[in-house]
Design an enzyme around this catalytic site. Structure first.
Site, short mmCIF file in Angstrom:
data_model
loop_
_atom_site.label_atom_id
_atom_site.label_comp_id
_atom_site.label_asym_id
_atom_site.label_seq_id
_atom_site.Cartn_x
_atom_site.Cartn_y
_atom_site.Cartn_z
N LYS A 180 3.63 1.37 -3.89
CA LYS A 180 3.08 0.59 -5.01
C LYS A 180 3.93 0.70 -6.28
O LYS A 180 3.91 -0.20 -7.11
CB LYS A 180 1.63 1.01 -5.30
CG LYS A 180 0.66 0.58 -4.22
CD LYS A 180 -0.77 0.92 -4.57
CE LYS A 180 -1.70 0.50 -3.43
NZ LYS A 180 -3.11 0.72 -3.74
N THR B 250 0.84 -1.20 0.00
CA THR B 250 0.00 0.00 0.00
C THR B 250 0.88 1.25 0.00
O THR B 250 2.10 1.16 -0.21
CB THR B 250 -1.06 -0.06 1.15
OG1 THR B 250 -1.95 1.03 1.00
CG2 THR B 250 -0.44 -0.05 2.53
#
Ligand code: ATR
Length: 264
Positions: free
Chosen positions: A65, A61
């Site tokens: 990413k 997250t």
């Protein structure tokens, strides 16, 4: 016992462990899923742990990413096109990066029976999740995608990934069938987006990627102006579902019990 984790910074608020561990229990799988607060320098080691099978799968997250990409052996088409990886797994001794946010968004939109085909979509924001949303919208046949971001050149940069988008100035409101809040405005309950939607005909769709709080000011305004509204909770659930299927080869259930469990 297989091990899974979500990596990010911050990570405290991630609901991924609750959801994955719920499905792990329901399906009687011998596994655990935890959250790991890491810094960018830790990425090499964490990915190495996947190579050595100390970890069997990762979710990624904010803000890693894209940062994680150089450490992977292969990317799926979706991860390549969006330059965004949220799910990592190992296959034939290769570490693969995939993007399940796309499917998450797509399944959510289909579940609420909004037909994107031929529609005009307006996106607010140009951060991490926006390429995944654009990819999904293109796949579903949107006729136009207009992006607006406070920092305009970040929206312009998205044209390097998707040459069919249009960019307008922050504060400008084009005609649309669906507007998506993909900014972080709304995470705090008193956040206001400060954009005037009063000229838009009723019955459009206001979608907020934020799901905690459930009802952002953006959605409240949409509702007040006579529009349909949806928050990002199901997008979150469905992105987790695709990751779960990849790792465990089992399709977990999405029912009221799961959805209520996440609210606890
Ligand atoms: P990142 O940009 O690091 O990927 P993000 O949380 O995915 O982080 O994105 C935050 C988004 O919310 C960005 O589009 C950001 O706009 P800027 O690119 O101009 O920073 C937007 N955002 C955050 N605070 C905002 C504010 N006060 N007004 C308007 N947009 C805001």
């Amino acid at each position: 016992m297989k091990k899974y984790a979500v990596i990010g910074n911050p990570i405290e608020h991630s609901l991924s462990p609750i959801l994955h561990n719920y499905w792990i229990d329901k399906n009687k799988i011998e596994a655990s899923y935890e959250k790991k607060l890491i810094s960018k320098d830790d990425l090499v080691k964490v990915i190495n742990d996947v190579k050595e099978e100390k970890i069997n799968g990762l979710n990624v997250t904010v803000p890693f990413k894209k940062d994680v990409i150089p450490f992977l052996d292969e990317l799926s088409l979706e991860a390549t096109k969006t330059q965004s990886v949220n799910t990592i797994y190992s296959k034939n001794n290769k570490i693969i990066g995939h993007n399940t946010d796309i499917k998450g968004f797509e399944l959510n939109i289909k579940q609420i029976k909004f037909d994107v085909d031929g529609k005009n979509i307006f996106i607010l924001g140009a951060g991490g999740v926006v390429p995944s949303i654009i990819f999904a919208l293109n796949k579903m046949g949107a006729s136009s995608i207009i992006v607006s971001n406070r920092t305009k050149n970040k929206a312009e940069n998205l044209k390097n990934l998707f040459n069919n988008i249009t960019v307008v100035n922050w504060g400008e409101v084009p005609n649309f069938d669906m507007v998506i809040n993909a900014t972080s405005l709304g995470l705090k309950t008193d956040d206001k987006i400060g954009i005037d939607f009063s000229n838009i005909e009723k019955n459009k769709l206001f979608y907020d990627v934020i799901y905690n709080p459930k009802n952002t000011n953006f959605l409240k305004i949409g509702k007040k102006l006579g529009h349909n509204t949806e928050n990002g909770k199901l997008m979150f659930v469905y992105q987790a579902l695709e990751a779960f299927e990849i790792w465990h080869n089992i399709k977990p259930q999405v029912n009221n019990e799961v959805l209520e469990f996440l609210d606890k």
